[in-house]
Motif scaffolding. Sequence first.
Motif, PDB file in Angstrom:
ATOM      1  N   ARG A  52     -46.171  47.674  52.277  1.00 42.77           N
ATOM      2  CA  ARG A  52     -47.260  48.855  52.539  1.00 42.77           C
ATOM      3  C   ARG A  52     -47.759  48.833  54.005  1.00 42.77           C
ATOM      4  NH1 ARG A  52     -49.079  45.641  47.543  1.00 42.77           N
ATOM      5  NH2 ARG A  52     -50.259  44.321  48.950  1.00 42.77           N
TER       6      ARG A  52
ATOM      7  N   ILE B  38     -56.455  56.879  56.970  1.00 42.22           N
ATOM      8  CA  ILE B  38     -56.166  58.275  56.467  1.00 42.22           C
ATOM      9  C   ILE B  38     -57.437  58.915  55.838  1.00 42.22           C
ATOM     10  CG2 ILE B  38     -53.600  57.506  55.564  1.00 42.22           C
ATOM     11  CD1 ILE B  38     -55.023  57.655  52.824  1.00 42.22           C
TER      12      ILE B  38
ATOM     13  N   ASP C  39     -58.735  61.018  52.851  1.00 38.14           N
ATOM     14  CA  ASP C  39     -58.350  61.589  51.509  1.00 38.14           C
ATOM     15  C   ASP C  39     -59.711  61.994  50.848  1.00 38.14           C
ATOM     16  OD1 ASP C  39     -57.030  62.011  49.082  1.00 38.14           O
ATOM     17  OD2 ASP C  39     -57.466  59.849  48.567  1.00 38.14           O
TER      18      ASP C  39
ATOM     19  N   ILE D  45     -59.607  55.826  54.783  1.00 41.66           N
ATOM     20  CA  ILE D  45     -59.296  54.735  54.244  1.00 41.66           C
ATOM     21  C   ILE D  45     -58.445  54.097  55.279  1.00 41.66           C
ATOM     22  CG2 ILE D  45     -58.001  54.046  52.130  1.00 41.66           C
ATOM     23  CD1 ILE D  45     -58.606  56.437  50.752  1.00 41.66           C
TER      24      ILE D  45
ATOM     25  N   LYS E 267     -58.407  49.612  51.888  1.00 40.36           N
ATOM     26  CA  LYS E 267     -57.781  49.542  50.758  1.00 40.36           C
ATOM     27  C   LYS E 267     -56.209  49.804  51.176  1.00 40.36           C
ATOM     28  CE  LYS E 267     -57.042  53.422  48.289  1.00 40.36           C
ATOM     29  NZ  LYS E 267     -56.961  54.589  47.112  1.00 40.36           N
TER      30      LYS E 267
ATOM     31  N   LEU F  33     -52.685  50.838  51.639  1.00 41.17           N
ATOM     32  CA  LEU F  33     -51.960  51.921  51.721  1.00 41.17           C
ATOM     33  C   LEU F  33     -50.406  51.999  51.666  1.00 41.17           C
ATOM     34  CD1 LEU F  33     -53.980  53.469  54.802  1.00 41.17           C
ATOM     35  CD2 LEU F  33     -54.241  54.245  52.477  1.00 41.17           C
ATOM     36  N   THR F  34     -50.065  52.969  50.852  1.00 35.15           N
ATOM     37  CA  THR F  34     -48.552  53.084  50.686  1.00 35.15           C
ATOM     38  C   THR F  34     -48.053  54.164  51.471  1.00 35.15           C
ATOM     39  OG1 THR F  34     -48.698  54.488  48.762  1.00 35.15           O
ATOM     40  CG2 THR F  34     -48.778  52.119  48.192  1.00 35.15           C
TER      41      THR F  34
ATOM     42  N   ASP G  71     -49.184  57.273  49.903  1.00 36.28           N
ATOM     43  CA  ASP G  71     -50.650  57.831  50.306  1.00 36.28           C
ATOM     44  C   ASP G  71     -50.502  58.411  51.752  1.00 36.28           C
ATOM     45  OD1 ASP G  71     -52.038  56.304  48.271  1.00 36.28           O
ATOM     46  OD2 ASP G  71     -51.756  54.289  49.045  1.00 36.28           O
TER      47      ASP G  71
ATOM     48  N   ASN H 208     -49.433  61.980  51.233  1.00 35.55           N
ATOM     49  CA  ASN H 208     -50.570  62.652  50.344  1.00 35.55           C
ATOM     50  C   ASN H 208     -51.695  62.873  50.975  1.00 35.55           C
ATOM     51  OD1 ASN H 208     -48.324  63.076  48.150  1.00 35.55           O
ATOM     52  ND2 ASN H 208     -48.925  61.181  47.331  1.00 35.55           N
ATOM     53  N   ALA H 209     -51.949  62.377  52.076  1.00 31.74           N
ATOM     54  CA  ALA H 209     -53.374  62.382  53.018  1.00 31.74           C
ATOM     55  C   ALA H 209     -53.553  63.759  53.391  1.00 31.74           C
ATOM     56  CB  ALA H 209     -53.223  61.329  53.958  1.00 31.74           C
TER      57      ALA H 209
END
Length: 279
Positions: free
Chosen positions: A182, A193, A195, A200, A229, A231-232, A235, A238-239
């Motif tokens: 991650r 990011i 979102d 985040i 949190k 983050l992958t 993520d 898709n941000a």
Amino acid sequence: MQQVYTCYNGKFISASEPIFTADNRSFRYGDGCFETMRAVRGEVQLSELHFERLMASLHLLHFDAPHNFTRTYFTRLIAELCSRNNHNRLARVRLTIFRSDGGLYDPVNNHPNFIIQSWELDRQVMELNDKGLVIDVFSEARKSCDKYATIKSNNCLPYIMAAMYGKQHRLNETILLNSHGRVADTTIANLFIVDDKKLITPPLSEGCVCGVMRKHIIDMDLPFKVIEKPLTIADLENADEIFLTNAITGVRWVGQFRDNNYGNATAVILHELLHEGVL
């Protein structure tokens, strides 16, 4: 040509004067830590957070910090160094701490030595980047998630390799992953990011450096919700936005990660809030 000074253990000497020998523990092992700070008119920005982190790092590394190792002491030295070097408007300052010589891996004593350096900064660092950064992942090194991962350590090998990879591949910044695959952080910044109007960022337990600007943003009264949190890579892909933070530049927005493109609406607002009234 103007004389350039370095501050070594409280004394101002020529920057060209040798300071340590081959027995230096930072040279040998990366045994120490550092702070990189922005000074405006000789005054360190976010000094409370910088020296809170420094003292926490010294404690984790088992240094025996003298009583005079205080924010007041170091900020006074920094102000004088900036003045001597004529870095009176805007400067980048690095405070490096290293353990006294002696011993192999186990030190002879835990007394800290320090060097303070300053460089003039261009006013442009205070401006939001007009072109989005291009970033990608450096996959050849992984950051651990132990308690030492959050320190700005003098042992920076993964970051050096990541920076070299970024240069070779024409990237502006490179992401380092942790042992779980991650996001940890980048070569010189923490990563956020956006979102659904939420900011985040990875928690410290994910192996990221405990960034001063990161903490400042988390603690600010913002018109956005801030969440820590894990983050992958998915993520990031898709941000809505990605931006990077550090104590020198504040916020820099990312325009491209792999095949994904991003805007900067949130970064613009955050940048204005961070730099309001600074210069």
